[in-house]
Design a protein around this motif. Sequence first.
Motif, PDB file in Angstrom:
ATOM      1  N   TYR A 154      -7.612  10.303   3.535  1.00  0.00           N
ATOM      2  CA  TYR A 154      -6.393  10.867   2.934  1.00  0.00           C
ATOM      3  C   TYR A 154      -5.246  10.252   3.719  1.00  0.00           C
ATOM      4  N   LYS A 155      -4.480   9.383   3.055  1.00  0.00           N
ATOM      5  CA  LYS A 155      -3.576   8.505   3.795  1.00  0.00           C
ATOM      6  C   LYS A 155      -2.132   8.653   3.326  1.00  0.00           C
ATOM      7  N   ALA A 156      -1.241   8.892   4.275  1.00  0.00           N
ATOM      8  CA  ALA A 156       0.195   8.879   3.970  1.00  0.00           C
ATOM      9  C   ALA A 156       0.680   7.427   3.985  1.00  0.00           C
ATOM     10  N   PRO A 157       1.837   7.154   3.362  1.00  0.00           N
ATOM     11  CA  PRO A 157       2.299   5.751   3.332  1.00  0.00           C
ATOM     12  C   PRO A 157       2.666   5.245   4.719  1.00  0.00           C
ATOM     13  N   ILE A 158       2.539   3.944   4.890  1.00  0.00           N
ATOM     14  CA  ILE A 158       2.902   3.325   6.167  1.00  0.00           C
ATOM     15  C   ILE A 158       3.936   2.227   5.922  1.00  0.00           C
ATOM     16  N   THR A 159       4.619   1.836   6.990  1.00  0.00           N
ATOM     17  CA  THR A 159       5.589   0.742   6.915  1.00  0.00           C
ATOM     18  C   THR A 159       4.911  -0.539   7.369  1.00  0.00           C
ATOM     19  N   THR A 160       5.011  -1.583   6.548  1.00  0.00           N
ATOM     20  CA  THR A 160       4.503  -2.887   6.963  1.00  0.00           C
ATOM     21  C   THR A 160       5.673  -3.669   7.553  1.00  0.00           C
ATOM     22  N   PRO A 161       5.623  -4.021   8.851  1.00  0.00           N
ATOM     23  CA  PRO A 161       6.750  -4.783   9.411  1.00  0.00           C
ATOM     24  C   PRO A 161       6.915  -6.118   8.678  1.00  0.00           C
TER      25      PRO A 161
ATOM     26  N   LEU B 283      -2.084  -3.468   5.377  1.00  0.00           N
ATOM     27  CA  LEU B 283      -3.133  -2.527   5.771  1.00  0.00           C
ATOM     28  C   LEU B 283      -3.930  -2.065   4.548  1.00  0.00           C
ATOM     29  N   ASN B 284      -3.200  -1.817   3.460  1.00  0.00           N
ATOM     30  CA  ASN B 284      -3.890  -1.310   2.275  1.00  0.00           C
ATOM     31  C   ASN B 284      -4.909  -2.309   1.750  1.00  0.00           C
ATOM     32  N   VAL B 285      -4.498  -3.585   1.698  1.00  0.00           N
ATOM     33  CA  VAL B 285      -5.428  -4.605   1.207  1.00  0.00           C
ATOM     34  C   VAL B 285      -6.629  -4.668   2.153  1.00  0.00           C
TER      35      VAL B 285
ATOM     36  N   ILE C 129       1.474   6.759  -4.476  1.00  0.00           N
ATOM     37  CA  ILE C 129       1.661   5.334  -4.805  1.00  0.00           C
ATOM     38  C   ILE C 129       2.896   4.759  -4.133  1.00  0.00           C
ATOM     39  N   HIS C 130       3.822   5.628  -3.704  1.00  0.00           N
ATOM     40  CA  HIS C 130       5.070   5.107  -3.138  1.00  0.00           C
ATOM     41  C   HIS C 130       4.849   4.691  -1.687  1.00  0.00           C
ATOM     42  N   GLY C 131       5.877   4.058  -1.104  1.00  0.00           N
ATOM     43  CA  GLY C 131       5.812   3.624   0.281  1.00  0.00           C
ATOM     44  C   GLY C 131       6.409   4.658   1.219  1.00  0.00           C
ATOM     45  N   SER C 132       6.761   4.204   2.417  1.00  0.00           N
ATOM     46  CA  SER C 132       7.182   5.116   3.482  1.00  0.00           C
ATOM     47  C   SER C 132       8.667   5.475   3.411  1.00  0.00           C
ATOM     48  N   ALA C 133       9.398   4.905   2.449  1.00  0.00           N
ATOM     49  CA  ALA C 133      10.824   5.208   2.213  1.00  0.00           C
ATOM     50  C   ALA C 133      11.563   5.488   3.528  1.00  0.00           C
ATOM     51  N   PRO C 134      11.634   4.499   4.436  1.00  0.00           N
ATOM     52  CA  PRO C 134      12.151   4.765   5.789  1.00  0.00           C
ATOM     53  C   PRO C 134      13.562   5.366   5.794  1.00  0.00           C
TER      54      PRO C 134
ATOM     55  N   ALA D 292      12.067  14.309   1.033  1.00  0.00           N
ATOM     56  CA  ALA D 292      11.077  13.548   0.259  1.00  0.00           C
ATOM     57  C   ALA D 292      10.231  14.475  -0.605  1.00  0.00           C
ATOM     58  N   ASN D 293       9.798  13.920  -1.717  1.00  0.00           N
ATOM     59  CA  ASN D 293       8.939  14.663  -2.644  1.00  0.00           C
ATOM     60  C   ASN D 293       7.475  14.500  -2.190  1.00  0.00           C
ATOM     61  N   PRO D 294       6.800  15.581  -1.862  1.00  0.00           N
ATOM     62  CA  PRO D 294       5.396  15.440  -1.438  1.00  0.00           C
ATOM     63  C   PRO D 294       4.425  15.416  -2.614  1.00  0.00           C
TER      64      PRO D 294
HETATM   65  P1  NAD Z   1       9.207   3.020  -1.174  1.00  0.00           P
HETATM   66  O1  NAD Z   1       8.254   3.484  -2.226  1.00  0.00           O
HETATM   67  O2  NAD Z   1       8.907   3.428   0.204  1.00  0.00           O
HETATM   68  O3  NAD Z   1      10.651   3.571  -1.513  1.00  0.00           O
HETATM   69  C1  NAD Z   1      11.447   3.120  -2.578  1.00  0.00           C
HETATM   70  C2  NAD Z   1      12.417   4.220  -2.984  1.00  0.00           C
HETATM   71  O4  NAD Z   1      11.714   5.154  -3.791  1.00  0.00           O
HETATM   72  C3  NAD Z   1      12.958   5.033  -1.823  1.00  0.00           C
HETATM   73  O5  NAD Z   1      14.124   4.479  -1.283  1.00  0.00           O
HETATM   74  C4  NAD Z   1      13.232   6.365  -2.480  1.00  0.00           C
HETATM   75  O6  NAD Z   1      14.475   6.351  -3.134  1.00  0.00           O
HETATM   76  C5  NAD Z   1      12.143   6.479  -3.524  1.00  0.00           C
HETATM   77  N1  NAD Z   1      10.985   7.245  -3.048  1.00  0.00           N
HETATM   78  C6  NAD Z   1       9.771   6.777  -2.674  1.00  0.00           C
HETATM   79  N2  NAD Z   1       8.958   7.783  -2.355  1.00  0.00           N
HETATM   80  C7  NAD Z   1       9.655   8.917  -2.522  1.00  0.00           C
HETATM   81  C8  NAD Z   1       9.354  10.299  -2.338  1.00  0.00           C
HETATM   82  N3  NAD Z   1       8.145  10.715  -1.934  1.00  0.00           N
HETATM   83  N4  NAD Z   1      10.320  11.194  -2.593  1.00  0.00           N
HETATM   84  C9  NAD Z   1      11.512  10.805  -3.003  1.00  0.00           C
HETATM   85  N5  NAD Z   1      11.870   9.529  -3.202  1.00  0.00           N
HETATM   86  C10 NAD Z   1      10.952   8.590  -2.959  1.00  0.00           C
HETATM   87  O7  NAD Z   1       9.306   1.436  -1.291  1.00  0.00           O
HETATM   88  P2  NAD Z   1       9.935   0.366  -0.292  1.00  0.00           P
HETATM   89  O8  NAD Z   1      11.258   0.865   0.200  1.00  0.00           O
HETATM   90  O9  NAD Z   1       9.869  -0.905  -1.022  1.00  0.00           O
HETATM   91  O10 NAD Z   1       8.905   0.275   0.908  1.00  0.00           O
HETATM   92  C11 NAD Z   1       9.105   0.900   2.178  1.00  0.00           C
HETATM   93  C12 NAD Z   1       7.919   0.588   3.079  1.00  0.00           C
HETATM   94  O11 NAD Z   1       6.730   1.180   2.538  1.00  0.00           O
HETATM   95  C13 NAD Z   1       7.624  -0.907   3.231  1.00  0.00           C
HETATM   96  O12 NAD Z   1       7.324  -1.194   4.579  1.00  0.00           O
HETATM   97  C14 NAD Z   1       6.402  -1.135   2.378  1.00  0.00           C
HETATM   98  O13 NAD Z   1       5.610  -2.203   2.851  1.00  0.00           O
HETATM   99  C15 NAD Z   1       5.693   0.197   2.532  1.00  0.00           C
HETATM  100  N6  NAD Z   1       4.756   0.549   1.444  1.00  0.00           N
HETATM  101  C16 NAD Z   1       3.639   1.210   1.821  1.00  0.00           C
HETATM  102  C17 NAD Z   1       2.744   1.636   0.848  1.00  0.00           C
HETATM  103  C18 NAD Z   1       1.511   2.373   1.288  1.00  0.00           C
HETATM  104  O14 NAD Z   1       1.342   2.645   2.467  1.00  0.00           O
HETATM  105  N7  NAD Z   1       0.627   2.717   0.380  1.00  0.00           N
HETATM  106  C19 NAD Z   1       2.994   1.400  -0.508  1.00  0.00           C
HETATM  107  C20 NAD Z   1       4.186   0.729  -0.862  1.00  0.00           C
HETATM  108  C21 NAD Z   1       5.065   0.316   0.129  1.00  0.00           C
END
Ligand code: NAD
Length: 495
Positions: free
Chosen positions: A83-90, A98-100, A277-282, A290-292
């Motif tokens: 069960y994995k939360a999103p991560i940031t890829t530098p 990491l996902n691949v 499906i979304h990323g870490s939205a730093p 953030a929406n969980p």
């Molecule tokens: P992202 O999905 O993190 O965010 C894009 C935008 O979508 C955000 O700025 C925000 O406005 C919105 N968003 C995303 N998730 C949300 C949430 N839960 N609630 C509310 N708004 C949300 O995409 P990104 O900015 O292109 O990527 C950020 C980092 O995440 C990168 O380092 C990327 O490599 C990584 N990433 C990780 C995964 C993963 O771990 N599965 C998937 C995609 C991207």
Amino acid sequence: MTLHQTLTGPGAVPAPAPAPVTVARGDGIGPEIMEACLRVLEAAGARLAIEEIELGEAVYRQGHSAGIRPESWDSLRRTRVFYKAPITTPQGGGFKSLNVTVRKTLGLFANVRPCAAYAPAIATRHPGMDVVIVRENEEDLYAGIEHRQTDEVVQCLKLITRPGCERIVRYAFDHARAHGRRKVSCFTKDNIMKLTDGLFHRVFDEVAAEYPDIESEHWIVDIGAAKLADSPEMFDVVVLPNLYGDILSDVAAQITGSVGLGASANIGEHAAMFEAIHGSAPRHAGQDTANPSGLLLAGVMMLVHLGQPEVAERIHNAWARTIEDGLHTRDIFREGASRERLGTRAFADAVIARLGEAPRQLRPASYAGRPAIPLRPPAPRPRAQKVLVGVDVFLHAPDARPDALAQTLRAAEDGPYALSLITNRGVKVWPDGLPETFCTDHWRARFTARPGAPFNKPMLLGLLSRLHYAGLDVVKTENLYTFDGEPGFSLGQGQ
Ligand code: NAD
């Protein structure tokens, strides 16, 4: 650090034994959404024996190029559920996705993304949408085999395999059957990539014939993508090769209302991974906005996978009731339509307060009694009769002209084989090329056996040797074979 804890909430349902699960809290918004989700799972009565691992940015920075420490694999191999939360890829620096890495190392071949509209609770232009995207997860251009061959040209190998196609297509049909869905659509670009995408399409047709109870159709990916974005209610289950699936599963999730709602399961024979499906939205990290929901719905998929469908249902229905009640996080909040804007923590509290309730307008979830989706390894097939009939020789030849190049190449011909074609970027430039065709420094010369003549590896080595001593820079060769008499190679464009 590995933290063992057992979540045994006050669920009214008879609880199965705690299921081992590896959890990673991830980067950016990851820790806060994971915390919210684990609280909901616990309150709903999920019985999970959790092992935590750390992955992502900090681990990358410690010198682990894939963002995961070697010992974390032990946990993943032990629990087999992640069960994995999103991560940031530098960015840059040779860091691998990491996902691949996780998908391919654990053999998670199927990426399943349900993309359903939650209208009228969440505004969307496609209220009737209810699509499941099944994306092949391991093959295609994601093999990561890339080369620079000349000053001007780089290449990426697209690998499609028959067992890979069979597994993903059969999984899509089995998923459709288990979930009472009526149709599976396949998207490829086999009008251009006749061998690679052609194989995916052919296997789709073969497997579809085994499921007469389920409708099947094929779309060329460009028009299929346009239809999916414009009229998603036309589709039910869509199965795609890796790259198209990567792109279109994000498009499909976005048009349901917010990318923050999307959940996915990565399924393999030995393990499974569940994530948003979304990323870490730093930029949103640490703000409690953030929406969980995406990660929570991934948790629902995980509970179904773990054989705790009653708990999955309780969570899904409480979540649906929460959004129906107009309690929305920032990304889906609409003035006038929503009732209250909640932060991440408060949203989780609202879901917990509704455990045991069902939605009034949205369809309640029902997961109990669904048959497990069988994961069968592809049946072995008889080997084809493979005959070498020629070779494509790729050359780095700056400033070459097709006719002059042909003359040099023809000097290397031998009795049994001859130069039959020269292409540049796949377009035929000899014989009978056009002066208008733009040429780079990267050429392909095709030598083929004359009718009835043999061709073999020693002849090929002799040819390469002669080309070398003629001053040509051979950067790669591809052997040309027939398989049971069928050519295993494409013709040059314009041939
Ligand atoms: P992202 O999905 O993190 O965010 C894009 C935008 O979508 C955000 O700025 C925000 O406005 C919105 N968003 C995303 N998730 C949300 C949430 N839960 N609630 C509310 N708004 C949300 O995409 P990104 O900015 O292109 O990527 C950020 C980092 O995440 C990168 O380092 C990327 O490599 C990584 N990433 C990780 C995964 C993963 O771990 N599965 C998937 C995609 C991207």
